[in-house]
Design a protein around this motif. Structure first.
Motif, PDB file in Angstrom:
ATOM      1  N   SER A  75       0.828  -1.197   0.000  1.00 58.82           N
ATOM      2  CA  SER A  75       0.000   0.000   0.000  1.00 58.82           C
ATOM      3  C   SER A  75       0.868   1.254   0.000  1.00 58.82           C
ATOM      4  N   ASP A 100      -7.018  -1.418   2.034  1.00 59.81           N
ATOM      5  CA  ASP A 100      -7.207  -0.125   1.383  1.00 59.81           C
ATOM      6  C   ASP A 100      -5.868   0.560   1.133  1.00 59.81           C
ATOM      7  N   THR A 101      -5.809   1.319   0.053  1.00 60.12           N
ATOM      8  CA  THR A 101      -4.617   2.084  -0.292  1.00 60.12           C
ATOM      9  C   THR A 101      -5.015   3.540  -0.502  1.00 60.12           C
TER      10      THR A 101
END
Length: 173
Positions: A75, A100-101
């Motif tokens: 990420s 999530d990034t």
């Protein structure tokens, strides 16, 4: 190329075989960076020791890279890619990133394209030809070879000796 594990090193060789010459590779493991230099990277950056975003622009110029390949599956490196790509450039997400990034879209509102890659579908004939012809050198990346009976040891060592092993291979009898 962000990441110089096996996928990053193969990406490096694929880029070189297609005519790219100004290739910069970023990683945090020195042995992998050494291999990237051996395989033709113009420059390598150890992100543990240097600001990789700043160094990429020092090496390639203030506009950054035409294409940034994220091959580490991180990420953090995916977020960094937006600061390394030039206006109208492309970010290729090759690594598998879990979770999530965060992406600062304000940094890429300069007509930057983001594309993902998954499993290299339909590229096998071209890849096999590149390896068979010597354009891509897969053997030099192998640092450790295990017999089939040592499968468990191979997996354990690939985790425990991550900084030393570039690519481990299990031989089938």
């Amino acid at each position: 190329i962000l990441g110089s594990g096996c996928i990053g090193l193969m990406t490096l060789q694929a880029c070189r075989s297609m005519g790219a010459s100004e290739i910069v590779v970023v990683d945090v493991i020195e042995k992998r960076l050494d291999m990237a230099e051996k395989l033709g990277a113009m420059a390598v950056i150890n992100a543990k020791k240097e600001d990789s975003e700043l160094r990429v622009k020092e090496i390639l110029g203030p506009w950054g890279a035409d294409v940034v390949f994220e091959t580490a599956g991180s990420s953090k490196t995916a977020s960094q890619a937006v600061n390394m790509v030039m206006r109208g450039g492309k970010i290729m997400i090759v690594g598998t990133i879990s979770g999530d990034t965060p992406i600062n879209f304000l940094k890429i509102n300069r007509e930057v394209k983001i594309q993902t890659v998954f499993r290299y579908a339909n590229n096998y004939p071209m890849t096999i030809d590149a390896v068979a012809s010597g354009k891509i050198d897969v053997k030099s990346m192998v640092t450790d070879i295990y017999n089939y009976e040592e499968v468990q040891r191979a997996f354990e060592e690939s985790l425990a000796r991550k900084a030393e092993i570039v690519k481990g291979v299990i031989k089938m009898q």
